[in-house]
Design a protein around this motif. Sequence first.
Motif, PDB file in Angstrom:
ATOM      1  N   ASP A 109       0.820  -1.209   0.000  1.00  0.00           N
ATOM      2  CA  ASP A 109       0.000   0.000   0.000  1.00  0.00           C
ATOM      3  C   ASP A 109       0.858   1.264   0.000  1.00  0.00           C
ATOM      4  O   ASP A 109       0.441   2.314  -0.484  1.00  0.00           O
ATOM      5  CB  ASP A 109      -0.927   0.013   1.223  1.00  0.00           C
ATOM      6  CG  ASP A 109      -2.029  -1.032   1.129  1.00  0.00           C
ATOM      7  OD1 ASP A 109      -2.240  -1.580   0.032  1.00  0.00           O
ATOM      8  OD2 ASP A 109      -2.670  -1.317   2.158  1.00  0.00           O
ATOM      9  N   GLU A 129      -9.041   8.320  -9.583  1.00  0.00           N
ATOM     10  CA  GLU A 129      -8.586   7.267  -8.674  1.00  0.00           C
ATOM     11  C   GLU A 129      -9.328   7.326  -7.343  1.00  0.00           C
ATOM     12  O   GLU A 129      -9.726   8.389  -6.893  1.00  0.00           O
ATOM     13  CB  GLU A 129      -7.091   7.416  -8.381  1.00  0.00           C
ATOM     14  CG  GLU A 129      -6.195   7.439  -9.586  1.00  0.00           C
ATOM     15  CD  GLU A 129      -4.756   7.713  -9.204  1.00  0.00           C
ATOM     16  OE1 GLU A 129      -4.125   6.838  -8.571  1.00  0.00           O
ATOM     17  OE2 GLU A 129      -4.266   8.819  -9.521  1.00  0.00           O
ATOM     18  N   LEU A 132      -6.506   2.849  -2.532  1.00  0.00           N
ATOM     19  CA  LEU A 132      -6.199   1.452  -2.840  1.00  0.00           C
ATOM     20  C   LEU A 132      -5.854   0.683  -1.572  1.00  0.00           C
ATOM     21  O   LEU A 132      -5.305   1.228  -0.619  1.00  0.00           O
ATOM     22  CB  LEU A 132      -5.065   1.353  -3.859  1.00  0.00           C
ATOM     23  CG  LEU A 132      -3.677   1.941  -3.525  1.00  0.00           C
ATOM     24  CD1 LEU A 132      -2.858   1.000  -2.647  1.00  0.00           C
ATOM     25  CD2 LEU A 132      -2.916   2.237  -4.800  1.00  0.00           C
ATOM     26  N   TYR A 149      -8.917  -1.317  -6.046  1.00  0.00           N
ATOM     27  CA  TYR A 149      -8.477  -0.007  -6.529  1.00  0.00           C
ATOM     28  C   TYR A 149      -9.476   0.492  -7.574  1.00  0.00           C
ATOM     29  O   TYR A 149      -9.227   0.409  -8.780  1.00  0.00           O
ATOM     30  CB  TYR A 149      -7.081  -0.146  -7.128  1.00  0.00           C
ATOM     31  CG  TYR A 149      -6.386   1.139  -7.506  1.00  0.00           C
ATOM     32  CD1 TYR A 149      -6.635   2.340  -6.856  1.00  0.00           C
ATOM     33  CD2 TYR A 149      -5.438   1.141  -8.533  1.00  0.00           C
ATOM     34  CE1 TYR A 149      -5.969   3.497  -7.206  1.00  0.00           C
ATOM     35  CE2 TYR A 149      -4.760   2.290  -8.894  1.00  0.00           C
ATOM     36  CZ  TYR A 149      -5.030   3.467  -8.228  1.00  0.00           C
ATOM     37  OH  TYR A 149      -4.360   4.621  -8.588  1.00  0.00           O
TER      38      TYR A 149
END
Length: 252
Positions: A109, A129, A132, A149
């Motif tokens: 991560d 985005e 994640l 993600y």
Amino acid sequence: MDVKMIYGKMGQITIFIVITIIIVAIVIVIFLSNKEKNKELEIQPINGFVENCLVENGEESIYLIGETGGYVIPPEPSLEQSIAYYLHDNKNYMPSKEKIESEISSYMDILLPFCINGFENFPEYTITENSLTTQAIIENEKIVFNLNYPLSITKEANTYQIDGFTAEVPVRLGIIYNAITEAMNNQMERTESICASCLYDIGEKYNLYFHVLDTNDTKSLLIIVRDENSKILDEDYKFNYAIKLGLGENEN
């Protein structure tokens, strides 16, 4: 009009309707299939890029936890070379497989955003985005990385959604873990000494090599488990851990 003729025409109409429905269904299936193929082609560069990041960073993560004994930052007690003790003060500190998976996942991560770098290499796409999270799963002969993600990807007039990615790194970490578990179970039966023949037998059983090295720390030993069947960064994969032998009866 003859009843037979009426039923005959109705039968022909029914057959025509059925054939029409079948043709329409086939056209819809082909359309959806082509649409899905076009989607795959459009977003394949993004898929490939993220999956490559998963593999590259996955190898780095696996290498790191092999150096330290399963941790990003080894906890106390640890050897001065930042290698976790699995035996110390006659206690077994070997981490669970789930703990090692968690350490790998946490490190991934941290690494992945630097590798992805906001998709700056893909100016032709507009990509939104979300955060994640990585899940590493240690299997016998590979480590599976599942990346949650969510992405919204726009190219020209088309927008696509991706929820996650998956990649694998072929390292026998699960087998190595099982071998070390067996070695530690034996070690806890005689914490004042190490059974070299036991390590040899376990190595033979799992097709691994156990190397025992002295350290600058009194009664501490460094154990290196080497696997010729797993390669990381073009080298045999190694997993390190330390043990500090207990005092014998005459040393109390």
